[in-house]
Design a protein around this motif. Structure first.
Motif, PDB file in Angstrom:
ATOM      1  N   PRO A  15       0.828  -0.926  -0.398  1.00 26.34           N
ATOM      2  CA  PRO A  15       0.088   0.019  -0.134  1.00 26.34           C
ATOM      3  C   PRO A  15       0.883   1.645   0.452  1.00 26.34           C
ATOM      4  N   PRO A  16       0.660   2.074  -0.445  1.00 23.07           N
ATOM      5  CA  PRO A  16       0.843   3.719  -0.683  1.00 23.07           C
ATOM      6  C   PRO A  16       0.870   4.437   0.760  1.00 23.07           C
ATOM      7  N   PHE A  17       2.216   4.838   0.867  1.00 25.84           N
ATOM      8  CA  PHE A  17       2.385   5.431   2.326  1.00 25.84           C
ATOM      9  C   PHE A  17       1.564   7.180   2.451  1.00 25.84           C
ATOM     10  N   VAL A  18       0.193   7.174   3.325  1.00 30.38           N
ATOM     11  CA  VAL A  18      -0.807   8.521   3.432  1.00 30.38           C
ATOM     12  C   VAL A  18       0.015   8.892   4.210  1.00 30.38           C
ATOM     13  N   SER A  19       0.743  10.191   4.155  1.00 28.09           N
ATOM     14  CA  SER A  19       0.975  11.258   5.446  1.00 28.09           C
ATOM     15  C   SER A  19      -0.689  11.754   5.336  1.00 28.09           C
ATOM     16  N   PRO A  20      -0.749  11.875   6.806  1.00 25.01           N
ATOM     17  CA  PRO A  20      -1.460  11.890   7.455  1.00 25.01           C
ATOM     18  C   PRO A  20      -2.372  13.627   7.545  1.00 25.01           C
ATOM     19  N   GLU A  21      -3.832  13.840   6.947  1.00 23.39           N
ATOM     20  CA  GLU A  21      -3.929  15.281   6.883  1.00 23.39           C
ATOM     21  C   GLU A  21      -3.846  15.574   7.993  1.00 23.39           C
ATOM     22  N   SER A  22      -4.006  15.402   8.835  1.00 16.11           N
ATOM     23  CA  SER A  22      -3.704  16.020  10.254  1.00 16.11           C
ATOM     24  C   SER A  22      -2.996  15.657  11.367  1.00 16.11           C
ATOM     25  N   SER A  23      -2.376  16.892  11.631  1.00 10.26           N
ATOM     26  CA  SER A  23      -1.087  16.194  11.718  1.00 10.26           C
ATOM     27  C   SER A  23      -0.092  17.271  12.798  1.00 10.26           C
ATOM     28  N   TYR A  24       0.133  17.874  14.211  1.00 12.67           N
ATOM     29  CA  TYR A  24       0.856  18.461  14.989  1.00 12.67           C
ATOM     30  C   TYR A  24       2.093  18.360  15.469  1.00 12.67           C
ATOM     31  N   VAL A  25       3.484  19.852  15.387  1.00 10.14           N
ATOM     32  CA  VAL A  25       4.504  19.004  16.591  1.00 10.14           C
ATOM     33  C   VAL A  25       3.993  20.473  17.527  1.00 10.14           C
ATOM     34  N   LEU A  26       3.328  19.846  19.015  1.00  9.52           N
ATOM     35  CA  LEU A  26       3.084  20.679  20.300  1.00  9.52           C
ATOM     36  C   LEU A  26       4.118  20.969  20.946  1.00  9.52           C
ATOM     37  N   PRO A  38       5.011  15.200  18.642  1.00 14.76           N
ATOM     38  CA  PRO A  38       4.575  15.112  17.416  1.00 14.76           C
ATOM     39  C   PRO A  38       2.253  13.908  18.368  1.00 14.76           C
ATOM     40  N   LEU A  39       1.766  14.995  17.518  1.00 13.51           N
ATOM     41  CA  LEU A  39       0.395  14.320  17.300  1.00 13.51           C
ATOM     42  C   LEU A  39      -0.034  14.488  16.089  1.00 13.51           C
ATOM     43  N   THR A  40       0.009  13.350  15.515  1.00 16.60           N
ATOM     44  CA  THR A  40      -1.354  12.501  14.595  1.00 16.60           C
ATOM     45  C   THR A  40      -2.137  12.698  14.818  1.00 16.60           C
ATOM     46  N   CYS A  41      -3.714  12.767  13.372  1.00 19.46           N
ATOM     47  CA  CYS A  41      -4.653  12.350  14.257  1.00 19.46           C
ATOM     48  C   CYS A  41      -5.175  11.609  12.332  1.00 19.46           C
ATOM     49  N   GLU A  42      -6.650  11.156  12.630  1.00 22.57           N
ATOM     50  CA  GLU A  42      -6.833  10.472  10.937  1.00 22.57           C
ATOM     51  C   GLU A  42      -5.614  10.415  10.181  1.00 22.57           C
ATOM     52  N   PRO A  43      -5.043   8.590  11.360  1.00 26.89           N
ATOM     53  CA  PRO A  43      -4.949   7.905  12.199  1.00 26.89           C
ATOM     54  C   PRO A  43      -4.059   8.346  12.925  1.00 26.89           C
ATOM     55  N   THR A  44      -5.317   7.789  14.319  1.00 25.60           N
ATOM     56  CA  THR A  44      -3.911   8.712  15.000  1.00 25.60           C
ATOM     57  C   THR A  44      -2.882   7.532  15.838  1.00 25.60           C
ATOM     58  N   GLY A  45      -1.723   8.722  16.103  1.00 23.43           N
ATOM     59  CA  GLY A  45      -0.583   8.556  16.385  1.00 23.43           C
ATOM     60  C   GLY A  45      -0.071   9.473  16.899  1.00 23.43           C
ATOM     61  N   GLY A  46       2.025   9.177  16.867  1.00 25.73           N
ATOM     62  CA  GLY A  46       2.662   9.895  17.371  1.00 25.73           C
ATOM     63  C   GLY A  46       3.334   9.968  18.357  1.00 25.73           C
TER      64      GLY A  46
END
Length: 117
Positions: A15-26, A38-46
């Motif tokens: 599967p292709p790597f998909v960069s999350p559209e929702s991410s922050y550096v806090l 780092p915080l990623t959402c949709e999918p949740t991670g970081g």
């Protein structure tokens, strides 16, 4: 040449790597102490310790951290300033936030779990 079709077939299965559209550096600064996550959402991670709660809170305000204020806390007048900053993207749109709060209680009341590192 027979290896080329095999490689193409294997590549099609990955599967292709998909960069999350929702991410922050806090970042959170308390005096000389500095935390970053780092915080990623949709999918949740970081590396955020409460990523699911932070993403849920951000989802409720379309990624606008300033919209998180609840005003539902009784905080002391203790002065222990905390400076926070967030930069990133929410569903493809650039988001920036920076603020200073007089103490941890006020910060949590204003930003929920987002900066609870």
């Amino acid at each position: 040449m027979p290896a080329l079709p095999l490689i193409a077939a294997l590549a099609a299965m990955i599967p292709p790597f998909v960069s999350p559209e929702s991410s922050y550096v806090l970042s959170v600064q308390r005096g000389e102490a500095f935390q970053i996550a780092p915080l990623t959402c949709e999918p949740t991670g970081g590396l955020h310790p409460r990523a699911e709660q932070a993403c849920l809170a951000l989802s409720d305000v379309d990624g606008e951290i300033a919209g998180l204020a609840t005003g539902e806390a009784l905080c002391t007048l203790e002065y222990a300033p905390i400076r926070v900053k967030a930069s990133g993207r929410w569903r493809g749109e650039t988001r920036e936030f920076e603020a200073e709060f007089p103490n941890q209680c006020v910060m949590l009341a204003e930003t929920g779990p987002v900066f609870d590192l």
